[in-house]
Each structure stands twice: as structure tokens, then as C-alpha cells.
Write an enzyme that holds these catalytic residues in place. Structure first.
Site, short mmCIF file in Angstrom:
data_model
loop_
_atom_site.label_atom_id
_atom_site.label_comp_id
_atom_site.label_asym_id
_atom_site.label_seq_id
_atom_site.Cartn_x
_atom_site.Cartn_y
_atom_site.Cartn_z
N GLN A 133 -9.62 2.13 1.75
CA GLN A 133 -8.58 2.75 2.59
C GLN A 133 -9.23 3.74 3.56
OE1 GLN A 133 -5.48 1.61 2.30
NE2 GLN A 133 -6.15 0.38 0.58
N TYR A 163 -6.30 -0.95 -7.03
CA TYR A 163 -5.76 -2.19 -6.43
C TYR A 163 -5.14 -1.94 -5.06
CZ TYR A 163 -1.30 -1.26 -9.12
OH TYR A 163 -0.17 -0.74 -9.67
N GLU A 164 -4.82 -3.05 -4.40
CA GLU A 164 -4.34 -3.01 -3.00
C GLU A 164 -5.40 -2.46 -2.07
OE1 GLU A 164 -2.26 -4.33 -1.26
OE2 GLU A 164 -1.41 -5.20 -3.07
N GLY A 165 -6.66 -2.76 -2.34
CA GLY A 165 -7.75 -2.17 -1.57
C GLY A 165 -8.09 -0.84 -2.19
N ARG A 199 0.83 -1.22 0.00
CA ARG A 199 0.00 0.00 0.00
C ARG A 199 0.86 1.26 0.00
NH1 ARG A 199 -5.20 -2.08 3.67
NH2 ARG A 199 -5.98 -3.32 1.95
#
Ligand code: FAD
Length: 596
Positions: free
Chosen positions: A446, A439-441, A295
Site C-alpha cells: 500500500q 491481505y488485499e495487498g 481495501r
């Protein structure tokens, strides 16, 4: 043609002057680190990224990756560039010397990462994922697994992936179906299908080490029943080299909007042999080591693209002749003035500059915390640093990627129609930057992490890791007249952030939908104040040095001008965000689901 020169002067400012790189030597294993050594690393990285990676950025975008019968080929030149990257030691730069790494602290490596992302975002994903997988394995794997797999991953001969997503399961990992059956010999048989796997298959390395989330037969439902496994493309032979092919195959790659030279793969596991990393059912904890690192890295992707887009916009605005300055012709000998004279073009360039330099400064602050958490000999410092990383991770990820996309758009706007067409390469920045918000949440997730988890965890301790230093800085500089233009706006927006925090804490506890409706605005408000804190600190340094800086005076003068622009033109957005937050969830949630 794309242009990019690593912003070394600003990087040195952030590292040495703003965050005091000399303090890094107090960390374990960093005794030898000197300013000269750091500058040398940065210069070499600049040279590599400008001369090897940048020339492949547009061609990689045009050509994309190729898929044929389970085999994925990266665009022309990528294999050679990757070999050169690995041979120059960049893959090992930030890893533990115990596994062949060079132990460079995150404070330095994040700047190298920024250069990689500016020059070729697609390329950066391959080593970036390997590093994330390395971190998860190093933190949670057994010694046997670490000894067997880490050295080649650190060297870059083998790459890594993270395999979470399945067709029916993206954000909600509790839905995942991939199964893992114990084989009685310490290994597991893994079966399932994953989609959207970055670097899942490619021709850059001899082997690929997949970190796969799967369920054991007795697993509880939801995210509490997920375990993490190491599943290689090739098993190892007796000498530790790639041996028999494992039951891992690639059934296709995605055709997508941007990062076209990064292979996004559908990966099938058919009774593939794998090994458990960490404890059964605790896979999310282990995977979070990788996801948290990723992240911050994805935030760095936003920053990297912003810098490249900003440089392109400045270069074009200096050359493009259109119209006359509103203050009278500035270049009467030419048919028209360059567009950089126009206030609206200035607005775009200054916005891009203020966000980009602010994010670089904030990234350095978080990177220092990453280093202190990992390497400080003092437990108290480690805990404080862990709090700061935990709090700032969703902010770095979401704010930097949102701003990266905004800055890329501003660059296209600066080019006008010439930005929209392919020739200059700025539209690629918009397309490439877009994925980092997803992506990555996703960035929405977040924001939920910030208001749902980080705000309340440890009785607000992570929040204090930000609030206390900002308050202390404001108090210490409140009386300094030379800083009044910076401390005043910072103090005002900080007060707004405190009010918004109290508001969400009270209303979100009563009704979680209130927190959910406020989350994205709150994250942006928080992020803008964090950038304000960085700009005020940078202004303080510039005020102190501009008189005596000699040839460098112009650098500090520009810092002050940009700091002032940030305080006057960008930070006031916090007021509007607070109004939106205060209005509550009502208008967002009122319309029935069948009325849309
Ligand atoms: C190019 C690319 C590369 C990728 N690389 C990888 C990789 O290497 N490994 C990997 O495992 N995955 C990878 N992904 C997958 C990526 O992480 C997911 O796409 C992302 O997590 C979102 O999941 P989703 O697409 O299923 O969207 P969904 O989860 O269906 O979300 C759709 C929308 O709903 C929102 N939403 C969902 N749930 C909630 C909620 N509870 N509250 C509020 N809003 C919600 C989301 O924010 C989003 O706006 C990649 C994806 C792409 C496109």
C-alpha cells in the site's frame, strides 16, 4: 466474555455533525434519506450486531471451520446468523436497487460495516467479499452476466469470492498460471489452483460465484496478460437456480492465527466453465474495482477491531483494582484503586480512543467521496471525489489496519496477564486484526502504491485533493484563539508532510529505491496528518457546541480532551518519521544480501 456496544453517539457525530449527512440528499437516488432514517438504520444494525453476531465471535474462534471431503462447515450458529442477516436485508443494504439492493450510501453503510467487524470480523468476510464481487461484476460485466448473477448475490443467496493468489504468486500477480481456454460458445474452460481464498467454500449459501484471474492462450507476459472470469460453483439451470456442479473443488482449508471462523480455502479449477468479465487482458483493471473497495473495507476491519478492543480495555480498567493513584488514594474504602487511575494505563486508553475516533472520522470523509464519485450529478465533483478515494485508499487500508493491531495490543496490555489468556477474549482481537495488515495487498505494498502511483498520477491531482482542503481549513482558522491548540500542531505537521512529499518526489524520481525505503514511514506520516486534520475539525465543532449542548456537553468536552491528547501526544510522531525519511536509503540497503 467479550463486550461491545456500537458507539452510536460518535457515529452520529461523524455522519451528521462532522460530514453533514444532509448533503447526501443531493446525490442521485438519495432524496429520501433523512437523519431519522439513518439513525434508525444504525440502531437496527447495532441491535443485530450486538445480539446476533457478537455472541458467536468467541465461540466461532474456538471452534473454527471444519473441512471434510471437499465440504466446509462454518462454526455452530453461523448459518442461522447468516440467514438472519440476509433476511433482515443487510446483505442488500448497500447495493444498487436495479438488482434488488436498497441503495444505502457508503457514508452510512461503512458504519454498519464497522459494527459487523467489531462484533464478528470472521462473519463479516462472507458478505464483504460478496459485495466486492458484486461491485466488480456490476462495473465491468456484460448486461447478460449482470442480470444472471447479480440479483441472487445482492440478496445474499449466492456469495462471492476473489481468486487471485496462487502458491507461487502473491503480491506479484504477473506470475499467475491459471489458464482460460475459449470454448467457441462464449464460455471459457478454466484450469488452475488458487490458495488462501476467503469464503472459497462454505455452507452459508446455495452457490458461490468466484471471480478468477487467469491467462488466455495468447496473453502477453506479466500483469498485462491477465483476464477476469466469473466461475460459479454450480452452473445455473434454465430457471436460474443452481444446476450442474462446475469443475470447482476445495482441497483444504488453512489452519491459521486468527479469523478462524472465516474459511480460507484451497480452490481447484478443473476445466471449470466460466465467462469473461470485461475485456481480454484487462482483468487487473476490473479486479481493481473489487480490490479498491475491499481495501477500504479492510481498513474498516482495522477500525472495527480497534473499537471493540478499546471498549474491552476501558471496561476492564474500571474494574481491575491494583495499586494506588500516584496522586493519593482515589477510592480509600477499597483495597486498591482501579487501574484506570494510573497515567500509564491512561496513556493506553487515550491512545486507543484517539486513534479509533480519528479513524472513524477519516473513514467517513473517504466514504463521502465514494458516494460522490458514484452518485453526484456533477462531473467535477465526481472527478474530485475519485481523486480523494484514489489517494486515501492505501492510507485507509494500511494506517487503519496497523492502528487496529496496535490498539488490540494495547487492550491486551491493559488486561495484563488476563489479556494474554483466552478467558476475556481480547487476545482474539490481536490474532484477528493481524491478517488485515497482510491481505488485499500487504501494508508495505500500500505504501508503495502511495509513493509510486498516487503521488505522481495526473500531475499530482490526487495529492491536491488532500492538500487543498487541509490548507484551506488551516488558513480559515489560524486566527481563532479557541482553536490555537489544534491548528498550530496541525499546521506544523502539515508543513512536515509537504516537505516529505517534495523530498520523496525529487529523490524517488532519481532513485526508485529511495522512494521504496521511505514509503512506509511516509504513509504513516501522511495518515497521522490526515487524522490530525480530522481531529482539528472535530475540535472546532466541539468548541462551538460545548457551551450550549446541555446534557450532551460531556460528549463535546471528551472530544476536546481527546483532540488535545492527539495533538500533544500522537501527532508529534510525524517529526521522527520525517527524520527517518530524510536519512535516505543508505543504512537500509548497505548490508549485502549474503550478510544477513
Ligand atoms: C487469511 C487469508 C485470507 C486471504 N484471502 C484471500 C482471498 O480471498 N483471495 C486472494 O486472492 N488472496 C487472499 N489472500 C492472500 C493475500 O492477499 C496474500 O497473502 C497477500 O497478497 C501477500 O501475498 P503472499 O502471502 O504471497 O506474500 P509475498 O507476496 O510473498 O510477500 C512477502 C513479503 O514480501 C513483501 N513484498 C513482496 N513483493 C514486494 C515488492 N515488490 N516490494 C516490496 N515488498 C514486497 C510483502 O510486502 C511481504 O512482506 C489471503 C491470505 C490470507 C492469509
Amino acid at each position: 466474555m467479550q463486550v461491545y456496544k456500537a458507539p452510536l453517539r460518535d457515529m452520529r457525530f461523524v455522519l451528521h455533525e462532522l460530514h453533514g449527512s444532509a448533503e447526501l440528499t443531493a446525490l442521485e437516488g438519495q432524496g429520501e434519506l433523512s437523519a431519522d432514517l439513518i439513525d434508525d438504520v444504525l440502531e437496527q444494525a447495532a441491535n443485530f450486531t450486538e445480539t446476533v453476531l457478537l455472541p458467536l465471535n468467541a465461540s466461532g474462534d474456538l471452534e473454527g471451520c471444519h473441512y471434510e471431503n471437499g465440504v466446509v462447515r462454518t462454526p455452530q450458529g453461523f448459518r442461522q446468523a447468516y440467514d438472519a442477516f440476509r433476511e433482515a436485508g443487510w446483505n442488500a443494504a448497500a447495493s444498487d436497487p436495479a438488482y434488488g439492493g436498497q441503495g444505502l450510501p457508503a457514508s452510512v453503510y461503512k458504519l454498519v460495516e464497522e459494527m459487523i467487524c467489531s462484533s464478528n470480523l470472521s462473519f463479516g468476510l462472507y458478505p464483504g467479499l460478496t459485495h466486492g464481487a458484486y461491485l466488480a461484476l456490476r462495473s465491468h460485466g456484460s448486461q447478460e452476466l449482470k442480470d444472471a448473477w447479480l440479483p441472487k448475490m445482492v440478496e445474499g443467496r449466492w456469495s462471492g469470492t476473489m481468486c487471485l493468489t496462487e502458491p507461487h504468486c502473491g503480491t506479484d500477480l504477473g506470475l499467475l498460471r491459471t489458464r482460460a481456454i475459449p470454448q467457441g460458445d462464449g464460455s471459457y474452460s478454466i484450469t488452475g489452483s488458487k490458495i488462501f481464498i476467503s469464503a472459497g467454500e462454505h455452507d452459508l449459501t446455495e452457490n458461490i460465484v468466484h471471480l478468477v484471474l487467469a491467462r488466455l492462450p495468447d496473453a502477453p507476459k506479466g500483469v498485462k496478460g491477465i483476464s477476469l472470469f466469473l466461475v460459479p460453483k454450480f452452473q445455473q439451470d434454465a430457471d436460474g437456480n443452481p444446476g450442474p456442479r462446475n469443475g470447482v473443488s476445495c482441497s483444504g482449508i488453512e489452519h491459521k492465527m486468527g479469523i478462524k471462523a472465516s474459511a480460507t480455502c484451497q480452490i481447484n479449477f478443473d476445466a471449470a466453465k466460466g465467462w469473461l468479465i470485461g475485456e481480454p487482458h484487462k482483468g487487473m483493471r476490473a479486479m481493481f474495482t473489487m480490490m479498491n473497495s475491499e481495501r477500504v473495507s479492510v481498513g474498516t476491519q482495522g477500525l472495527g477491531v480497534a473499537e471493540a478492543a478499546y471498549q474491552a480495555a476501558v471496561a476492564y480498567a474500571r474494574e481491575r483494582l491494583q495499586g494506588r493513584s500516584l496522586a493519593g488514594a482515589k477510592y480509600p474504602d477499597r483495597p486498591a484503586d482501579p487501574i484506570i487511575v494510573h497515567p500509564d494505563v491512561r496513556r493506553m486508553l487515550m491512545t486507543a480512543r484517539a486513534y479509533t475516533e480519528g479513524c472513524r472520522a477519516l473513514c467517513g470523509w473517504v466514504a463521502r467521496a465514494l458516494d460522490e464519485h458514484e452518485l453526484s450529478p456533477d462531473q467535477q465533483v465526481r472527478t474530485a471525489a475519485e481523486d480523494r478515494v484514489a489517494l486515501m485508499t492505501p492510507i485507509v487500508k494500511a494506517l487503519f489496519t496497523d492502528l487496529g493491531f496496535e490498539v488490540a495490543n494495547l487492550a491486551v496490555q491493559t488486561y495484563g496477564g488476563h489479556g494474554y489468556i483466552r478467558e476475556h477474549g481480547v487476545e482474539q482481537y490481536v490474532r484477528d486484526a493481524r491478517i488485515a495488515q497482510i491481505y488485499e495487498g500487504t501494508n508495505g505494498v500500500q505504501a508503495l502504491d502511495l509513493v509510486g502511483r498516487k503521488m505522481s498520477s495526473n500531475f499530482g491531482r490526487p495529492l491536491r485533493s488532500f492538500f487543498h482542503p487541509v490548507l484551506a481549513f488551516i488558513d480559515a482558522n489560524l486566527e481563532d484563539e479557541a482553536l490555537a491548540d489544534f491548528i498550530g500542531p496541525l499546521a506544523k505537521s502539515f508543513g512536515t508532510l509537504q516537505q516529505a512529499t517534495a523530498h520523496i518526489a525529487a529523490n524517488g524520481l532519481r532513485d526508485p529505491e529511495e522512494a521504496g525505503a521511505a514509503a512506509t514511514d511516509y504513509l504513516r506520516l501522511f495518515g497521522l496528518v490526515a487524522l490530525g486534520y480530522m481531529w482539528a475539525r472535530m475540535a472546532k465543532i466541539a468548541v462551538g457546541k460545548r457551551e450550549t449542548a446541555g446534557a450532551d456537553a460531556a460528549f463535546y468536552e471528551a472530544k476536546l480532551v481527546t483532540a488535545r491528547f492527539y495533538m500533544e501526544r500522537l501527532l508529534p510522531q510525524t517529526g521522527a518519521l520525517w527524520s527517518a525519511i530524510r536519512s535516505g536509503k543508505a543504512s537500509t540497503m548497505a548490508l549485502g544480501e549474503d550478510r544477513f
